[in-house]
Design a protein around this motif. Structure first.
Motif, short mmCIF file in Angstrom:
data_model
loop_
_atom_site.label_atom_id
_atom_site.label_comp_id
_atom_site.label_asym_id
_atom_site.label_seq_id
_atom_site.Cartn_x
_atom_site.Cartn_y
_atom_site.Cartn_z
N TRP A 75 0.95 -1.17 0.13
CA TRP A 75 -0.05 0.21 0.01
C TRP A 75 0.87 1.36 -0.10
N GLN A 76 0.37 2.23 -0.87
CA GLN A 76 1.22 3.60 -0.83
C GLN A 76 0.12 4.62 -0.83
N VAL A 77 -0.03 5.27 0.26
CA VAL A 77 -1.38 6.16 0.41
C VAL A 77 -0.88 7.40 0.91
N GLU A 78 -1.23 8.49 0.08
CA GLU A 78 -0.77 9.90 0.48
C GLU A 78 -2.10 10.94 0.84
N VAL A 226 -9.79 12.02 -4.78
CA VAL A 226 -9.14 10.71 -4.68
C VAL A 226 -8.64 9.93 -5.91
N THR A 227 -7.21 9.79 -6.22
CA THR A 227 -7.14 8.97 -7.10
C THR A 227 -6.57 7.56 -6.96
N ILE A 228 -6.94 6.51 -7.53
CA ILE A 228 -6.50 5.23 -7.48
C ILE A 228 -5.83 4.80 -8.46
N VAL A 229 -4.75 3.87 -8.23
CA VAL A 229 -4.08 3.28 -9.30
C VAL A 229 -3.60 1.82 -8.71
N ARG A 249 -2.04 2.06 -5.19
CA ARG A 249 -1.68 3.28 -4.63
C ARG A 249 -2.76 4.45 -4.62
N VAL A 250 -3.04 5.14 -3.81
CA VAL A 250 -4.04 5.97 -3.47
C VAL A 250 -3.46 7.36 -3.18
N HIS A 251 -3.82 8.42 -3.73
CA HIS A 251 -3.46 9.63 -3.56
C HIS A 251 -4.73 10.48 -3.20
N VAL A 252 -4.91 11.21 -1.92
CA VAL A 252 -5.78 12.05 -1.51
C VAL A 252 -5.42 13.31 -1.58
N ARG A 253 -6.17 14.37 -2.07
CA ARG A 253 -6.22 15.83 -1.96
C ARG A 253 -7.49 16.32 -1.46
N GLU A 254 -7.21 17.02 -0.49
CA GLU A 254 -8.39 18.02 0.17
C GLU A 254 -8.49 19.30 -0.48
N LEU A 255 -9.62 19.71 -1.08
CA LEU A 255 -9.92 20.81 -1.60
C LEU A 255 -11.21 21.64 -1.01
N PRO A 256 -11.03 22.99 -0.98
CA PRO A 256 -12.07 23.80 -0.30
C PRO A 256 -13.26 23.72 -1.22
#
Length: 304
Positions: A75-78, A226-229, A249-256
């Protein structure tokens, strides 16, 4: 470690324990749902809703434990820092496989409010799971084809009204509203049929998220992009259970929440165009991010 067991033993054992976990949690969930339906007292119903969420989070937690026992996934989660359990999130994600759902549940369980997915109406008939989703206030959407809407124009807008009714419930509890913006799982055939301008994604559909923002905009405090690869390729649920998925691999970005994205999607053409521009820009960034994540996976040392 059970992941080392031979496949003919490991896979049936994993399926048996996952099925037992469903029964372990669904039966008390149904009993509590009956109390919630029968007792008309608001305070009791609110307490039941909180207990139902606790049961669901326990169900997910045990599933996560079992997947950890029976699989060996890197797992690689950011991007999880700063998430709140008492917040209200709109979660937007690319959609590649049914595996996306247990991935999202593992990443976010007990880190953000319990996630509700918009489900197709037909899924309510899935044995045990369908009624469980209903008890947990998952919104069921009945989608109509273009041909059906042409024959029955009175059906136009039913999905929007269903979205409003579901979101009305969510305004009184912490919630994460999940939206697969592409509306369907990615396949090369769908990608080609759409002439998608994105290399790794289908065209996004702006209407669903616009309806959620319109119904809940002032109650939501952030969007989670959220981006899942899956660097080895998209797998099935059986691939996950059988231990054939090794790298996620998962990338999470919080946006207003952008106040300019709250409005009437059906009635205001200028607003509709603004939402589509925003979603398309988000999807261009996501497509580039998928490419970067795949390149990073290719460059990673074997066994990392």
């Amino acid at each position: 470690m059970l992941a080392k067991l031979p496949g003919p033993i490991r896979i049936p054992l994993a399926l048996l324990l996952l099925a037992a976990n469903i029964l372990l949690h669904v039966l008390p969930l149904f009993a509590l749902s009956l109390v919630k339906v029968v007792v008309p007292v608001h305070g009791i119903r609110l307490a039941c809703s909180r207990m139902l969420v606790a049961i669901a989070e326990s169900w997910i937690g045990v599933n996560n434990f079992l997947f950890g026992l029976f699989t060996r996934i890197r797992w690689q989660v950011e991007g999880l820092a700063g998430l709140r359990r008492d917040g209200n999130y709109l979660v937007l994600c690319n959609h590649q496989s049914w595996v996306d759902i247990p991935v999202l549940q593992k990443v976010f369980n007990r880190r953000v409010p319990f996630m509700r997915f918009f489900l197709k109406q037909q899924l309510i008939w899935v044995p045990l799971l369908g009624p469980a989703w209903w008890a947990l206030d998952f919104p069921f959407m009945k989608r109509y084809s273009r041909e059906t809407l042409l024959r029955h124009p009175e059906l136009q807008g039913r999905d929007r009204e269903a979205t409003r009714q579901a979101c009305a419930k969510f305004r009184h509890m912490p919630v994460s509203v999940m939206n697969f913006v592409e509306g369907t799982r990615f396949t090369p055939a769908k990608h080609d049929a759409q002439s998608s301008p994105y290399r790794h994604l289908l065209r996004p559909k702006a209407g669903g998220l616009a309806f959620v923002l319109d119904a809940m905009g002032d109650a939501l405090h952030a969007t989670l992009d959220v981006t899942i690869v899956y660097p080895e390729g998209r797998g099935t649920m059986m691939d996950l259970i059988a231990g054939r998925v090794h790298d996620i691999r998962v990338h999470v970005r919080e946006l207003p929440i952008d106040a300019t994205l709250v409005g009437s999607y059906d009635d205001d053409a200028a607003f509709r165009g603004r939402v589509k521009l925003w979603v398309n820009a988000l999807w261009r960034e996501k497509d580039a991010r998928v490419a970067q994540m795949l390149m990073a996976a290719d460059a990673a040392p074997v066994g990392e």
